[in-house]
Design a protein around this motif. Structure first.
Motif, PDB file in Angstrom:
ATOM      1  N   SER A 139       0.818  -1.208   0.000  1.00  0.00           N
ATOM      2  CA  SER A 139       0.000   0.000   0.000  1.00  0.00           C
ATOM      3  C   SER A 139       0.855   1.263   0.000  1.00  0.00           C
ATOM      4  O   SER A 139       0.555   2.236  -0.712  1.00  0.00           O
ATOM      5  CB  SER A 139      -0.948   0.002   1.205  1.00  0.00           C
ATOM      6  OG  SER A 139      -0.216  -0.041   2.414  1.00  0.00           O
TER       7      SER A 139
ATOM      8  N   PHE B 181     -12.513   1.963  -8.426  1.00  0.00           N
ATOM      9  CA  PHE B 181     -11.264   2.563  -7.965  1.00  0.00           C
ATOM     10  C   PHE B 181     -10.351   2.910  -9.130  1.00  0.00           C
ATOM     11  O   PHE B 181      -9.734   3.980  -9.162  1.00  0.00           O
ATOM     12  CB  PHE B 181     -10.570   1.581  -7.016  1.00  0.00           C
ATOM     13  CG  PHE B 181      -9.615   2.219  -6.060  1.00  0.00           C
ATOM     14  CD1 PHE B 181     -10.059   3.132  -5.119  1.00  0.00           C
ATOM     15  CD2 PHE B 181      -8.270   1.891  -6.076  1.00  0.00           C
ATOM     16  CE1 PHE B 181      -9.175   3.710  -4.214  1.00  0.00           C
ATOM     17  CE2 PHE B 181      -7.386   2.460  -5.183  1.00  0.00           C
ATOM     18  CZ  PHE B 181      -7.840   3.369  -4.249  1.00  0.00           C
TER      19      PHE B 181
ATOM     20  N   TYR C 273      -9.293   6.896  -9.919  1.00  0.00           N
ATOM     21  CA  TYR C 273      -7.919   7.351  -9.732  1.00  0.00           C
ATOM     22  C   TYR C 273      -7.136   7.465 -11.034  1.00  0.00           C
ATOM     23  O   TYR C 273      -6.109   8.145 -11.081  1.00  0.00           O
ATOM     24  CB  TYR C 273      -7.197   6.448  -8.729  1.00  0.00           C
ATOM     25  CG  TYR C 273      -7.483   6.879  -7.306  1.00  0.00           C
ATOM     26  CD1 TYR C 273      -6.820   7.962  -6.740  1.00  0.00           C
ATOM     27  CD2 TYR C 273      -8.437   6.235  -6.541  1.00  0.00           C
ATOM     28  CE1 TYR C 273      -7.084   8.374  -5.455  1.00  0.00           C
ATOM     29  CE2 TYR C 273      -8.717   6.633  -5.241  1.00  0.00           C
ATOM     30  CZ  TYR C 273      -8.029   7.707  -4.704  1.00  0.00           C
ATOM     31  OH  TYR C 273      -8.303   8.124  -3.421  1.00  0.00           O
TER      32      TYR C 273
ATOM     33  N   PHE D 272      -2.887  11.307  -3.771  1.00  0.00           N
ATOM     34  CA  PHE D 272      -2.868   9.886  -3.457  1.00  0.00           C
ATOM     35  C   PHE D 272      -2.506   9.601  -2.005  1.00  0.00           C
ATOM     36  O   PHE D 272      -2.529   8.449  -1.576  1.00  0.00           O
ATOM     37  CB  PHE D 272      -1.911   9.159  -4.405  1.00  0.00           C
ATOM     38  CG  PHE D 272      -2.407   9.134  -5.824  1.00  0.00           C
ATOM     39  CD1 PHE D 272      -3.326   8.199  -6.230  1.00  0.00           C
ATOM     40  CD2 PHE D 272      -1.979  10.086  -6.739  1.00  0.00           C
ATOM     41  CE1 PHE D 272      -3.800   8.176  -7.528  1.00  0.00           C
ATOM     42  CE2 PHE D 272      -2.442  10.084  -8.040  1.00  0.00           C
ATOM     43  CZ  PHE D 272      -3.365   9.124  -8.445  1.00  0.00           C
TER      44      PHE D 272
ATOM     45  N   TYR E 200      -4.831   7.530   0.148  1.00  0.00           N
ATOM     46  CA  TYR E 200      -4.702   6.084   0.321  1.00  0.00           C
ATOM     47  C   TYR E 200      -4.564   5.688   1.793  1.00  0.00           C
ATOM     48  O   TYR E 200      -4.920   4.574   2.170  1.00  0.00           O
ATOM     49  CB  TYR E 200      -3.459   5.593  -0.433  1.00  0.00           C
ATOM     50  CG  TYR E 200      -3.756   5.020  -1.795  1.00  0.00           C
ATOM     51  CD1 TYR E 200      -4.568   5.700  -2.695  1.00  0.00           C
ATOM     52  CD2 TYR E 200      -3.211   3.807  -2.196  1.00  0.00           C
ATOM     53  CE1 TYR E 200      -4.822   5.184  -3.937  1.00  0.00           C
ATOM     54  CE2 TYR E 200      -3.460   3.282  -3.438  1.00  0.00           C
ATOM     55  CZ  TYR E 200      -4.280   3.975  -4.312  1.00  0.00           C
ATOM     56  OH  TYR E 200      -4.531   3.455  -5.538  1.00  0.00           O
TER      57      TYR E 200
ATOM     58  N   GLY F 282      -7.509   4.316   3.330  1.00  0.00           N
ATOM     59  CA  GLY F 282      -7.776   2.914   3.034  1.00  0.00           C
ATOM     60  C   GLY F 282      -7.105   1.967   4.004  1.00  0.00           C
ATOM     61  O   GLY F 282      -7.635   0.892   4.308  1.00  0.00           O
TER      62      GLY F 282
ATOM     63  N   THR G 102     -18.974   4.324  -0.749  1.00  0.00           N
ATOM     64  CA  THR G 102     -18.375   4.579  -2.060  1.00  0.00           C
ATOM     65  C   THR G 102     -19.298   5.427  -2.927  1.00  0.00           C
ATOM     66  O   THR G 102     -18.860   6.394  -3.572  1.00  0.00           O
ATOM     67  CB  THR G 102     -18.065   3.249  -2.770  1.00  0.00           C
ATOM     68  OG1 THR G 102     -17.206   2.465  -1.950  1.00  0.00           O
ATOM     69  CG2 THR G 102     -17.389   3.493  -4.114  1.00  0.00           C
TER      70      THR G 102
ATOM     71  N   LEU H 253     -13.175  11.717  -2.457  1.00  0.00           N
ATOM     72  CA  LEU H 253     -12.114  10.713  -2.616  1.00  0.00           C
ATOM     73  C   LEU H 253     -11.865   9.952  -1.319  1.00  0.00           C
ATOM     74  O   LEU H 253     -11.585   8.742  -1.339  1.00  0.00           O
ATOM     75  CB  LEU H 253     -10.825  11.384  -3.080  1.00  0.00           C
ATOM     76  CG  LEU H 253     -10.796  11.897  -4.524  1.00  0.00           C
ATOM     77  CD1 LEU H 253      -9.480  12.630  -4.799  1.00  0.00           C
ATOM     78  CD2 LEU H 253     -10.967  10.749  -5.517  1.00  0.00           C
TER      79      LEU H 253
ATOM     80  N   THR I  20     -12.338   5.975  -1.258  1.00  0.00           N
ATOM     81  CA  THR I  20     -11.192   5.150  -0.859  1.00  0.00           C
ATOM     82  C   THR I  20     -11.533   4.285   0.346  1.00  0.00           C
ATOM     83  O   THR I  20     -11.203   3.091   0.387  1.00  0.00           O
ATOM     84  CB  THR I  20      -9.986   6.050  -0.550  1.00  0.00           C
ATOM     85  OG1 THR I  20      -9.702   6.856  -1.698  1.00  0.00           O
ATOM     86  CG2 THR I  20      -8.759   5.232  -0.202  1.00  0.00           C
TER      87      THR I  20
ATOM     88  N   PHE J  73     -11.583   0.116   0.025  1.00  0.00           N
ATOM     89  CA  PHE J  73     -10.676  -0.744   0.768  1.00  0.00           C
ATOM     90  C   PHE J  73     -11.428  -1.650   1.742  1.00  0.00           C
ATOM     91  O   PHE J  73     -11.053  -2.810   1.941  1.00  0.00           O
ATOM     92  CB  PHE J  73      -9.628   0.090   1.506  1.00  0.00           C
ATOM     93  CG  PHE J  73      -8.423   0.408   0.672  1.00  0.00           C
ATOM     94  CD1 PHE J  73      -7.456  -0.547   0.452  1.00  0.00           C
ATOM     95  CD2 PHE J  73      -8.264   1.654   0.096  1.00  0.00           C
ATOM     96  CE1 PHE J  73      -6.328  -0.265  -0.326  1.00  0.00           C
ATOM     97  CE2 PHE J  73      -7.152   1.954  -0.687  1.00  0.00           C
ATOM     98  CZ  PHE J  73      -6.185   0.983  -0.899  1.00  0.00           C
TER      99      PHE J  73
END
Length: 426
Positions: A170, A254, A258, A281, A284, A287, A314, A333, A337, A341
């Motif tokens: 990750s 996803f 992205y 990003f 993340y 997540g 989501t 976002l 995310t 996840f």
């Protein structure tokens, strides 16, 4: 007489870990070998997943550099994830014959070597081709790492060791996008890719130096018919098929979001620089928290309840991202995310619980579906954006979310029907 079975958990990809991993020589916390092993696989995960998604944050710059559309540039991501999806199953079988460390070593060497060539691709066609080779090579890492850990680490330390490897995955996926973004702002997209290539070279060197040799691996003969029977059995299992579909559809969302978000943020009214787009990003990290919480969600809500919560989160993020506000987009976002996840963690864990035999192949099939969804989402999402803007990409993603809901509702109906039919059968 072989040692008695200890009740240790069976990890997907391991051939016969139940007694070998309990041997006195197996690695455990506090010993140098365990630290070396954990750091080596962390470096492997960081390097390979930084390479896998290295072009995603650079797509607007690649489009400008080659004079191509978003859909065409998106193939630099989709080719890599698609090749990974295609090769993860056969490479998992080959690792049973030729060894985990050999498979990981050659995969790492090829992936990093190609990564150093990628920045010099003369045109888009060469760039896509190199990325496909890179994705195929990377497939050998997840195909072998879990089995290696299950065979070489004591059961009580296995979860922590696997957790560190997943953390490397990750963090690598996030840092690859982040580093390329800021490096590209200073030196152009080719400089961004070269920076990630050099970073991955350093990680690969650490991996090769640190990784302890395998002491418990025993080569198995390749039996294509047996593997084929196992795979076909999994593909006839209705629950596994539903889980594969859920994983693919979540990753479609996803991948679409992205892959395309950089194009939206580089355009008016936002006009963000490449470095700031790469920094997006960092979301993340959300997540990491939501995937870790997935077990608690399942304990409280059940598997289907946790999936419903994931798709609702989501979908809320997708609707929020439609606003022409950077704050709303970032919050969207975060929700996308977190939902993705959590849903991925629930589905992938359910695959391991559902497969009674051939767990390595069951897990590999899930990864194939997962990365096929990434490829489809990236390409279709970019085509939708090129045709009708961000709203079209969101519509595509919402259709994938609706697919997850449909599969989950069908699963609920099938389970209810089975419960009703069970007393009658008795």
């Amino acid at each position: 007489m072989p040692p008695a079975h200890t009740g240790a958990p069976v990890i997907p990809g391991a051939s016969t870990p139940s007694f070998r991993a309990c041997a006195p020589e197996a690695h455990e916390p506090g010993r140098p070998g365990y630290r070396r092993l954990s750091l080596a696989l962390f470096a492997a995960g960081l390097a390979t997943f930084a390479l896998l998604y290295s072009t995603q944050a650079l797509l607007p710059a690649i489009s400008g550099g080659f004079g191509v559309t978003a859909g065409q540039a998106s193939w630099t991501v989709s080719a890599a994830t698609g090749a990974l999806a295609l090769f993860v199953l056969p490479l998992s079988a080959l690792s049973e014959r030729f060894g985990r460390t050999r498979m990981m070593t050659w995969s790492m060497v090829i992936a990093v070597g190609v990564g150093l060539l990628v920045p010099f691709a003369p045109n888009l066609e060469w760039l896509v081709a190199l990325r496909a080779v890179q994705g195929a090579a990377i497939a050998g890492i997840p195909a072998s790492a879990m089995a290696y850990l299950a065979e070489e680490v004591k059961p009580k330390a296995l979860v922590a060791a696997i957790g560190l490897f997943v953390a490397g995955n990750s963090i690598g996926g996030m840092s690859g996008r982040l580093v390329t973004g800021w490096a590209a702002q200073a030196w152009g997209w080719r400089g961004g890719l070269l920076t990630v290539g050099l970073m991955s070279l350093a990680c690969a060197a650490a991996f090769l130096v640190l990784l302890p040799r395998a002491r418990f691996f025993r080569a198995a003969s390749l039996n294509p018919r047996a593997v084929g029977r196992t795979v076909s059995g999994h593909l006839r299992d209705p629950l596994l098929l539903r889980l594969y579909g859920i994983g693919a559809l979540f990753m479609t969302v996803f991948g679409a979001v992205y892959t395309v978000i950089g194009y939206r943020l580089v355009d008016e009214p936002f006009s963000l620089g490449q470095g700031l787009i790469g920094s997006i990003f960092l979301v993340y990290l959300v997540g990491t928290v939501s995937s870790a919480a997935a077990g608690q969600l399942v304990a409280r809500l059940g598997r289907r309840g946790a999936l419903y919560l994931a798709v609702t989160t989501t979908a809320a993020g997708l609707f929020l991202s439609l606003a022409d506000s950077l704050t709303a987009i970032l919050l969207g976002l975060v929700l996308i995310t977190a939902g993705f996840f959590a849903g991925h963690a629930v589905a992938s864990a359910a695959v391991s619980r559902t497969a009674k035999t051939g767990r390595a192949q069951a897990s590999a099939l899930y990864q194939s579906a997962y990365y096929a969804g990434s490829s489809a989402g990236g390409t279709l999402g970019a085509l939708a954006y090129h045709s009708a803007g961000w709203a079209a990409t969101v519509t595509l993603a919402l259709l994938a979310v609706a697919g997850v809901v449909t599969i989950t509702l069908y699963g609920s109906h099938a389970a209810r029907s089975a419960r009703i039919a069970a007393p009658a059968a008795r």
